[in-house]
Write an enzyme that holds these catalytic residues in place. Structure first.
Site, mmCIF file in Angstrom:
data_model
loop_
_atom_site.group_PDB
_atom_site.id
_atom_site.type_symbol
_atom_site.label_atom_id
_atom_site.label_comp_id
_atom_site.label_asym_id
_atom_site.label_seq_id
_atom_site.Cartn_x
_atom_site.Cartn_y
_atom_site.Cartn_z
ATOM 1 N N HIS A 193 180.583 23.359 31.501
ATOM 2 C CA HIS A 193 180.603 22.638 30.221
ATOM 3 C C HIS A 193 180.788 23.609 29.061
ATOM 4 O O HIS A 193 181.413 23.264 28.051
ATOM 5 C CB HIS A 193 179.302 21.846 30.061
ATOM 6 N N LYS A 213 184.884 13.554 15.768
ATOM 7 C CA LYS A 213 183.771 12.617 15.947
ATOM 8 C C LYS A 213 182.459 13.306 15.601
ATOM 9 O O LYS A 213 182.392 14.526 15.436
ATOM 10 C CB LYS A 213 183.721 12.111 17.391
#
Length: 307
Positions: A127, A189
């Site tokens: 990640h 976002k």
């Protein structure tokens, strides 16, 4: 060389063995009556190069503890070298202190694996790439982007655009776009709360194009659903989603059923149970790339040349 499997993803371990041409090692993983994990290695591993396949998948805590006990068993059985093959690395999202008094769990897991006796780590699409630096042992970091790219190259996406679902995914999106010879766009976002996203803006041209959203994982699918709806509202023709790790927890399956999402392409780093196998989900195998990496590690050859 011997390849062993924990209980998290034996199907992938068998695929790897078939690809490489070696039998799957014999080990028994069971539970005591109080739930503690018991491991027995049912063949000699003295002086052997061991590869133990165990993603932290559907039950992260159980899978991690099982992997640590397996590594300890191999170390105490005098294995020459132990490579932990972890297609999906758990706790990777906690890689820094975003607020005060928070743990860095990804570093803690790295310490546990090292202390247990792992000689090397083989994983895919962390990640956060900086997790590689949490280890004081060698780590080979594979990427699933070439596998995903081959799928879309066969589909002739000449009118497509690759979209990063957030600013942190731009490097991954650029890699896929380069392989597909397509432009990229970015969804701007914010996250007002964990697993909650809010689309603020779309950076780039997506009007009248088929969109491929790419991420390292799909967890609750909130990002994918919100992003797909925002892209269609701004003129995209179709929206496809792809990722390496299909975590698909909580409301993910219901969200992926959204008509805004045409197709979801994932890999088998995490096993998908029958109830999560939607018709629109296409699963690609990572066995060939992991198989090649395992052979190269065993023969002391370059792994980076795979990419």
């Amino acid at each position: 060389m011997k390849i062993f499997s924990g209980s998290a993803h034996p199907e992938l371990a068998r695929e790897l063995c078939e690809y490489i041409g070696v039998p799957l090692g014999k080990a028994t993983v069971s539970r005591f009556s109080n739930g503690e994990i018991q491991v027995v290695i049912d063949e000699s591993v003295r002086g052997v190069d061991i590869f133990v396949v165990q993603p932290m998948a559907t039950n992260v805590n159980e899978d991690l503890m099982e992997l640590l006990i397996l590594i300890d068993a191999f170390r105490r059985a005098s294995a020459r070298r132990i490579t932990a093959v972890i297609p999906h690395y758990g706790y990777a999202r906690q890689d820094r202190k975003a607020r005060g008094r928070e743990p860095i769990s990804a570093k803690l897991v790295a310490n546990l694996l090292t202390v247990a006796g792992a000689s090397r780590i083989l994983t895919m699409d962390l990640h956060a790439a900086q997790i590689q630096g949490f280890f004081d042992i060698p780590l080979d970091h594979l990427t699933g982007i070439p596998i995903l790219a081959q799928h879309f190259l066969a589909r002739c996406f000449d009118d497509g655009v690759v979209v990063a679902p957030d600013l942190g995914g731009v490097t991954r999106a650029r890699d896929l776009a380069h392989r597909l010879h397509l432009p990229i766009a970015i969804i701007d976002k914010r996250r007002p709360a964990p697993n909650v996203t809010e689309v603020m803006n779309i950076i780039g041209s997506i009007e009248g194009r088929r969109v491929i959203m790419v991420d390292d994982m799909i967890d609750t699918a909130g990002t994918i659903e919100e992003g797909a709806e925002a892209l269609l509202a701004r003129g995209a023709m179709e929206v496809y989603a792809c990722c390496t790790h299909p975590v698909l927890s909580g409301p993910a399956i219901e969200r992926l059923k959204s008509p805004a999402i045409k197709e979801v392409v994932v890999t088998n780093t995490i096993p998908l149970p029958p109830e999560k196998r939607l018709d629109k989900i296409v699963t690609l195998s990572v066995a060939p790339i992991f198989g090649e990496a395992i052979v190269r590690i065993f023969e002391d050859l370059s792994v980076s040349q795979l990419f």
